[in-house]
Design a protein around this motif. Structure first.
Motif, PDB file in Angstrom:
ATOM      1  N   LEU A 155       0.660  -1.515   0.372  1.00 44.88           N
ATOM      2  CA  LEU A 155      -0.510   0.069  -0.136  1.00 44.88           C
ATOM      3  C   LEU A 155       1.054   1.238   0.312  1.00 44.88           C
ATOM      4  CD1 LEU A 155      -2.906  -1.347   2.116  1.00 44.88           C
ATOM      5  CD2 LEU A 155      -2.824  -1.027   0.117  1.00 44.88           C
ATOM      6  N   ALA A 156       1.999   1.105   0.638  1.00 47.97           N
ATOM      7  CA  ALA A 156       2.981   2.060   0.723  1.00 47.97           C
ATOM      8  C   ALA A 156       3.625   2.572  -0.134  1.00 47.97           C
ATOM      9  CB  ALA A 156       4.150   2.336   1.867  1.00 47.97           C
ATOM     10  N   GLU A 157       4.028   1.015  -0.685  1.00 51.29           N
ATOM     11  CA  GLU A 157       4.230   1.553  -2.063  1.00 51.29           C
ATOM     12  C   GLU A 157       3.771   2.755  -3.374  1.00 51.29           C
ATOM     13  OE1 GLU A 157       7.771  -1.815  -2.643  1.00 51.29           O
ATOM     14  OE2 GLU A 157       5.266  -2.341  -4.047  1.00 51.29           O
ATOM     15  N   ASP A 158       1.965   1.725  -3.554  1.00 47.58           N
ATOM     16  CA  ASP A 158       1.397   2.687  -4.247  1.00 47.58           C
ATOM     17  C   ASP A 158       1.013   4.113  -3.941  1.00 47.58           C
ATOM     18  OD1 ASP A 158       0.778   0.277  -5.746  1.00 47.58           O
ATOM     19  OD2 ASP A 158      -0.652  -0.127  -4.161  1.00 47.58           O
ATOM     20  N   TYR A 159       1.298   4.613  -2.573  1.00 48.73           N
ATOM     21  CA  TYR A 159       1.169   5.877  -2.049  1.00 48.73           C
ATOM     22  C   TYR A 159       2.350   6.625  -2.832  1.00 48.73           C
ATOM     23  CZ  TYR A 159      -0.038   9.817   0.685  1.00 48.73           C
ATOM     24  OH  TYR A 159      -0.409  10.813   1.903  1.00 48.73           O
ATOM     25  N   ILE A 160       3.160   6.111  -2.453  1.00 42.35           N
ATOM     26  CA  ILE A 160       4.829   7.052  -2.839  1.00 42.35           C
ATOM     27  C   ILE A 160       5.195   6.899  -4.166  1.00 42.35           C
ATOM     28  CG2 ILE A 160       5.211   6.689   0.493  1.00 42.35           C
ATOM     29  CD1 ILE A 160       7.198   4.894  -0.376  1.00 42.35           C
ATOM     30  N   GLY A 161       4.368   5.991  -4.805  1.00 42.25           N
ATOM     31  CA  GLY A 161       5.758   5.718  -5.831  1.00 42.25           C
ATOM     32  C   GLY A 161       6.585   5.728  -6.392  1.00 42.25           C
ATOM     33  N   GLN A 162       7.380   4.518  -5.345  1.00 39.89           N
ATOM     34  CA  GLN A 162       8.404   3.821  -5.260  1.00 39.89           C
ATOM     35  C   GLN A 162       8.108   2.969  -3.814  1.00 39.89           C
ATOM     36  OE1 GLN A 162      10.855   6.977  -3.846  1.00 39.89           O
ATOM     37  NE2 GLN A 162      11.539   6.253  -1.933  1.00 39.89           N
ATOM     38  N   GLU A 163       9.664   2.012  -4.391  1.00 41.43           N
ATOM     39  CA  GLU A 163      10.004   0.788  -3.939  1.00 41.43           C
ATOM     40  C   GLU A 163       9.945   0.662  -2.436  1.00 41.43           C
ATOM     41  OE1 GLU A 163      12.517  -3.385  -3.841  1.00 41.43           O
ATOM     42  OE2 GLU A 163      13.630  -1.359  -4.838  1.00 41.43           O
ATOM     43  N   VAL A 164       8.994   0.131  -1.421  1.00 38.98           N
ATOM     44  CA  VAL A 164       9.402   0.576   0.222  1.00 38.98           C
ATOM     45  C   VAL A 164      10.001  -1.671   0.485  1.00 38.98           C
ATOM     46  CG1 VAL A 164       8.134   0.012   1.995  1.00 38.98           C
ATOM     47  CG2 VAL A 164       7.356   1.747   0.055  1.00 38.98           C
ATOM     48  N   LEU A 165      11.266  -1.462   1.017  1.00 39.91           N
ATOM     49  CA  LEU A 165      11.710  -2.421   1.458  1.00 39.91           C
ATOM     50  C   LEU A 165      10.599  -3.549   2.430  1.00 39.91           C
ATOM     51  CD1 LEU A 165      15.830  -1.360   1.184  1.00 39.91           C
ATOM     52  CD2 LEU A 165      13.954  -2.058  -0.360  1.00 39.91           C
ATOM     53  N   CYS A 166      10.887  -4.223   2.240  1.00 36.32           N
ATOM     54  CA  CYS A 166      10.046  -5.430   3.798  1.00 36.32           C
ATOM     55  C   CYS A 166      10.845  -6.031   4.080  1.00 36.32           C
ATOM     56  CB  CYS A 166       8.983  -6.386   2.970  1.00 36.32           C
ATOM     57  SG  CYS A 166       8.109  -7.208   3.811  1.00 36.32           S
ATOM     58  N   GLN A 167      11.457  -5.575   5.287  1.00 37.53           N
ATOM     59  CA  GLN A 167      12.456  -6.231   6.204  1.00 37.53           C
ATOM     60  C   GLN A 167      11.662  -5.471   7.693  1.00 37.53           C
ATOM     61  OE1 GLN A 167      16.379  -4.317   4.016  1.00 37.53           O
ATOM     62  NE2 GLN A 167      16.350  -4.140   6.585  1.00 37.53           N
ATOM     63  N   THR A 168      12.261  -6.134   8.645  1.00 36.78           N
ATOM     64  CA  THR A 168      12.697  -5.800  10.175  1.00 36.78           C
ATOM     65  C   THR A 168      13.273  -4.937  10.311  1.00 36.78           C
ATOM     66  OG1 THR A 168      13.077  -8.076  10.647  1.00 36.78           O
ATOM     67  CG2 THR A 168      10.732  -8.080  10.764  1.00 36.78           C
ATOM     68  N   PHE A 169      12.902  -5.004  11.842  1.00 38.18           N
ATOM     69  CA  PHE A 169      14.200  -3.748  12.185  1.00 38.18           C
ATOM     70  C   PHE A 169      15.407  -4.630  12.143  1.00 38.18           C
ATOM     71  CE2 PHE A 169      10.519  -2.058  14.298  1.00 38.18           C
ATOM     72  CZ  PHE A 169       9.865  -0.656  13.263  1.00 38.18           C
ATOM     73  N   ASP A 170      15.676  -5.626  13.119  1.00 35.12           N
ATOM     74  CA  ASP A 170      16.491  -6.227  13.721  1.00 35.12           C
ATOM     75  C   ASP A 170      17.778  -6.760  11.483  1.00 35.12           C
ATOM     76  OD1 ASP A 170      14.941  -8.093  12.884  1.00 35.12           O
ATOM     77  OD2 ASP A 170      15.592  -9.917  13.394  1.00 35.12           O
ATOM     78  N   GLU A 171      16.855  -6.701  11.062  1.00 36.60           N
ATOM     79  CA  GLU A 171      17.792  -7.254   9.754  1.00 36.60           C
ATOM     80  C   GLU A 171      18.377  -5.561   9.519  1.00 36.60           C
ATOM     81  OE1 GLU A 171      14.562 -10.275   7.554  1.00 36.60           O
ATOM     82  OE2 GLU A 171      13.844  -8.463   7.506  1.00 36.60           O
ATOM     83  N   LEU A 172      18.254  -4.327   9.635  1.00 37.55           N
ATOM     84  CA  LEU A 172      18.921  -2.976   9.399  1.00 37.55           C
ATOM     85  C   LEU A 172      19.808  -3.483   9.434  1.00 37.55           C
ATOM     86  CD1 LEU A 172      18.590  -0.403   8.261  1.00 37.55           C
ATOM     87  CD2 LEU A 172      18.657   0.438  10.697  1.00 37.55           C
TER      88      LEU A 172
END
Length: 199
Positions: free
Chosen positions: A78-95
């Motif tokens: 949903l965020a990708e559609d809204y902002i028009g760019q890729e949103v990375l799907c990862q958890t905080f511990d994967e940063l």
């Protein structure tokens, strides 16, 4: 992935549409301005736990470079559609970034991390920030920790925050302030807002 995190992400995946509708119009302009004035022009911002993409879009519209991350695949779509760019799907511990960002924005997101794990996440954020870079984070105000409405929450006071940040080399708390909730019907809720800087 811990059981607490798995349950919280399941909640957001199941309710992504409703959650986004309930948060996307919240007016955080005052907080945005307070954060952005600390950053250089065209700074690179990490929106850590971007949810609906509301804040990422505001930063993009203001001319900043944004990397948006969220652990919920439903929110990411949903965020990708809204902002028009890729949103990375990862958890905080994967940063796992090194001095990649001028600012890290973590609005009402780190509050889902168990207290015992937050210092480790703050270390990852400090590593991801460039020297002189800034962190904004917000938590529900208080000392509660546990499940609430199907999600895991860690509430913080100034004292509980200080204990978490002190062991994090190079990350210094610059300001804390308590604010009300900007969403309709949430007048009684208080938030602890944190601004930190990478030294």
């Amino acid at each position: 992935m811990t059981k607490n995190l798995s349950k919280t992400l399941h909640y957001y995946n199941q309710t992504a549409q409703t959650f986004v509708q309930g948060t996307i119009d919240a007016d955080l302009g005052k907080l945005h301005r307070r954060f952005l004035k600390l950053l250089p022009i065209q700074a690179h911002i990490l929106d850590l736990g971007c949810g609906s993409g509301r804040d990422a879009k505001a930063f993009l519209d203001a001319g900043y470079q944004v990397t948006a991350i969220d652990g919920s695949a439903g929110c990411c779509r949903l965020a990708e559609d809204y902002i028009g760019q890729e949103v990375l799907c990862q958890t905080f511990d994967e940063l796992d970034c090194y001095q990649a960002f001028d600012g890290v924005w973590a609005c009402a997101s780190l509050l889902h991390v168990p207290y015992a794990e937050l210092t480790g996440i703050f270390r990852k954020i400090a590593r991801a920030l460039r020297p002189g870079g800034y962190l904004y984070a917000s938590f529900k105000y208080g000392d509660f920790e546990g499940e609430r409405n199907g999600r895991y929450f860690t509430d913080l006071t100034e004292e509980r925050l200080k204990v978490l940040i002190e062991p994090v080399a190079g990350l210094e708390i610059m300001a804390t302030f308590v604010s009300g909730d900007v969403r309709d019907g949430r007048d009684g809720e208080k938030w602890l807002n944190v601004i930190g800087q990478k030294r």
